[in-house]
Design a protein around this motif. Structure first.
Motif, PDB file in Angstrom:
ATOM      1  N   LEU A  44       0.831  -1.206   0.000  1.00  0.00           N
ATOM      2  CA  LEU A  44       0.000   0.000   0.000  1.00  0.00           C
ATOM      3  C   LEU A  44       0.864   1.253   0.000  1.00  0.00           C
ATOM      4  N   GLU A  45       1.989   1.190   0.669  1.00  0.00           N
ATOM      5  CA  GLU A  45       2.899   2.341   0.702  1.00  0.00           C
ATOM      6  C   GLU A  45       3.458   2.639  -0.694  1.00  0.00           C
ATOM      7  N   VAL A  46       3.825   1.588  -1.446  1.00  0.00           N
ATOM      8  CA  VAL A  46       4.300   1.793  -2.824  1.00  0.00           C
ATOM      9  C   VAL A  46       3.206   2.456  -3.653  1.00  0.00           C
ATOM     10  N   LEU A  47       2.002   1.921  -3.557  1.00  0.00           N
ATOM     11  CA  LEU A  47       0.894   2.479  -4.337  1.00  0.00           C
ATOM     12  C   LEU A  47       0.590   3.914  -3.935  1.00  0.00           C
ATOM     13  N   THR A  48       0.603   4.194  -2.643  1.00  0.00           N
ATOM     14  CA  THR A  48       0.344   5.554  -2.165  1.00  0.00           C
ATOM     15  C   THR A  48       1.384   6.523  -2.699  1.00  0.00           C
ATOM     16  N   GLU A  49       2.643   6.154  -2.592  1.00  0.00           N
ATOM     17  CA  GLU A  49       3.711   7.041  -3.074  1.00  0.00           C
ATOM     18  C   GLU A  49       3.626   7.231  -4.588  1.00  0.00           C
ATOM     19  N   TYR A  50       3.284   6.167  -5.312  1.00  0.00           N
ATOM     20  CA  TYR A  50       3.130   6.272  -6.764  1.00  0.00           C
ATOM     21  C   TYR A  50       2.026   7.274  -7.123  1.00  0.00           C
ATOM     22  N   TYR A  51       0.879   7.153  -6.487  1.00  0.00           N
ATOM     23  CA  TYR A  51      -0.220   8.055  -6.821  1.00  0.00           C
ATOM     24  C   TYR A  51       0.033   9.479  -6.344  1.00  0.00           C
ATOM     25  N   GLN A  52       0.815   9.644  -5.293  1.00  0.00           N
ATOM     26  CA  GLN A  52       1.224  10.993  -4.901  1.00  0.00           C
ATOM     27  C   GLN A  52       2.153  11.592  -5.955  1.00  0.00           C
ATOM     28  N   LEU A  53       3.036  10.778  -6.520  1.00  0.00           N
ATOM     29  CA  LEU A  53       3.909  11.228  -7.598  1.00  0.00           C
ATOM     30  C   LEU A  53       3.065  11.649  -8.811  1.00  0.00           C
ATOM     31  N   ILE A  54       2.064  10.836  -9.142  1.00  0.00           N
ATOM     32  CA  ILE A  54       1.179  11.162 -10.263  1.00  0.00           C
ATOM     33  C   ILE A  54       0.467  12.491 -10.000  1.00  0.00           C
ATOM     34  N   ALA A  55       0.027  12.714  -8.765  1.00  0.00           N
ATOM     35  CA  ALA A  55      -0.658  13.962  -8.417  1.00  0.00           C
ATOM     36  C   ALA A  55       0.239  15.168  -8.673  1.00  0.00           C
ATOM     37  N   VAL A  56       1.512  15.062  -8.303  1.00  0.00           N
ATOM     38  CA  VAL A  56       2.443  16.169  -8.522  1.00  0.00           C
ATOM     39  C   VAL A  56       2.695  16.359 -10.020  1.00  0.00           C
ATOM     40  N   MET A  57       2.809  15.259 -10.769  1.00  0.00           N
ATOM     41  CA  MET A  57       2.961  15.368 -12.228  1.00  0.00           C
ATOM     42  C   MET A  57       1.768  16.111 -12.825  1.00  0.00           C
ATOM     43  N   GLU A  58       0.568  15.772 -12.369  1.00  0.00           N
ATOM     44  CA  GLU A  58      -0.629  16.453 -12.861  1.00  0.00           C
ATOM     45  C   GLU A  58      -0.585  17.935 -12.532  1.00  0.00           C
ATOM     46  N   MET A  59      -0.101  18.278 -11.349  1.00  0.00           N
ATOM     47  CA  MET A  59       0.019  19.690 -10.976  1.00  0.00           C
ATOM     48  C   MET A  59       1.006  20.410 -11.889  1.00  0.00           C
ATOM     49  N   LEU A  60       2.103  19.740 -12.237  1.00  0.00           N
ATOM     50  CA  LEU A  60       3.086  20.339 -13.144  1.00  0.00           C
ATOM     51  C   LEU A  60       2.492  20.557 -14.534  1.00  0.00           C
ATOM     52  N   ILE A  61       1.671  19.625 -14.981  1.00  0.00           N
ATOM     53  CA  ILE A  61       1.009  19.771 -16.281  1.00  0.00           C
ATOM     54  C   ILE A  61      -0.033  20.880 -16.220  1.00  0.00           C
ATOM     55  N   GLU A  62      -0.836  20.881 -15.167  1.00  0.00           N
ATOM     56  CA  GLU A  62      -1.876  21.905 -15.015  1.00  0.00           C
ATOM     57  C   GLU A  62      -1.283  23.314 -14.938  1.00  0.00           C
ATOM     58  N   SER A  63      -0.117  23.430 -14.336  1.00  0.00           N
ATOM     59  CA  SER A  63       0.519  24.745 -14.203  1.00  0.00           C
ATOM     60  C   SER A  63       1.287  25.153 -15.455  1.00  0.00           C
ATOM     61  N   GLY A  64       1.407  24.241 -16.415  1.00  0.00           N
ATOM     62  CA  GLY A  64       2.094  24.551 -17.666  1.00  0.00           C
ATOM     63  C   GLY A  64       3.593  24.323 -17.635  1.00  0.00           C
ATOM     64  N   VAL A  65       4.122  23.819 -16.529  1.00  0.00           N
ATOM     65  CA  VAL A  65       5.560  23.546 -16.453  1.00  0.00           C
ATOM     66  C   VAL A  65       5.910  22.412 -17.413  1.00  0.00           C
ATOM     67  N   LEU A  66       5.057  21.404 -17.449  1.00  0.00           N
ATOM     68  CA  LEU A  66       5.211  20.293 -18.387  1.00  0.00           C
ATOM     69  C   LEU A  66       4.010  20.282 -19.315  1.00  0.00           C
ATOM     70  N   LYS A  67       4.212  19.788 -20.534  1.00  0.00           N
ATOM     71  CA  LYS A  67       3.081  19.749 -21.451  1.00  0.00           C
ATOM     72  C   LYS A  67       2.359  18.408 -21.363  1.00  0.00           C
ATOM     73  N   GLN A  68       1.079  18.451 -21.603  1.00  0.00           N
ATOM     74  CA  GLN A  68       0.267  17.233 -21.613  1.00  0.00           C
ATOM     75  C   GLN A  68       0.490  16.504 -22.927  1.00  0.00           C
ATOM     76  N   LEU A  69       0.794  15.233 -22.850  1.00  0.00           N
ATOM     77  CA  LEU A  69       0.936  14.429 -24.054  1.00  0.00           C
ATOM     78  C   LEU A  69      -0.426  13.864 -24.435  1.00  0.00           C
ATOM     79  N   CYS A  70      -0.592  13.585 -25.699  1.00  0.00           N
ATOM     80  CA  CYS A  70      -1.850  12.978 -26.129  1.00  0.00           C
ATOM     81  C   CYS A  70      -1.826  11.493 -25.763  1.00  0.00           C
TER      82      CYS A  70
END
Length: 99
Positions: A44-70
């Motif tokens: 569960l800890e691996v999964l939690t940390e993975y989804y927290q990483l995904i959340a930060v990636m989404e924040m970077l995309i939403e803020s325009g730091v990274l671009k969203q891929l199709c």
């Protein structure tokens, strides 16, 4: 430090936390847990940390730091990685490193 830089540092920290959680699985097993939090298995800890990483990636995309891929680009990246992992696993098996 800017907000974008802070997000990038947070992403780096989340990557390290995924790495640490995976190390715990390898050292102690998926079903094991920290005695202080017996309701949270290492898996569960691996999964939690993975989804927290995904959340930060989404924040970077939403803020325009990274671009969203199709979706097709994402699928291609994933397929390529899966192919490479399987290839290297096969090589490791041939060398006797994976059973």
């Amino acid at each position: 430090m800017t907000k974008n830089e802070n997000l990038l540092v947070t992403l780096s920290e989340e990557c390290a936390e995924v790495q640490q959680a995976v190390s715990k699985v390898l050292r102690f097993g998926q079903d094991n847990y920290n005695p202080a939090t017996p309701q949270v298995t290492n898996e569960l800890e691996v999964l939690t940390e993975y989804y927290q990483l995904i959340a930060v990636m989404e924040m970077l995309i939403e803020s325009g730091v990274l671009k969203q891929l199709c979706d097709c680009e994402i699928a291609e990246i994933k397929a390529s990685k899966k192919y490479k992992v399987k290839l290297h696993q096969s090589i490791s098996e041939d060398c006797g490193r994976i059973k």
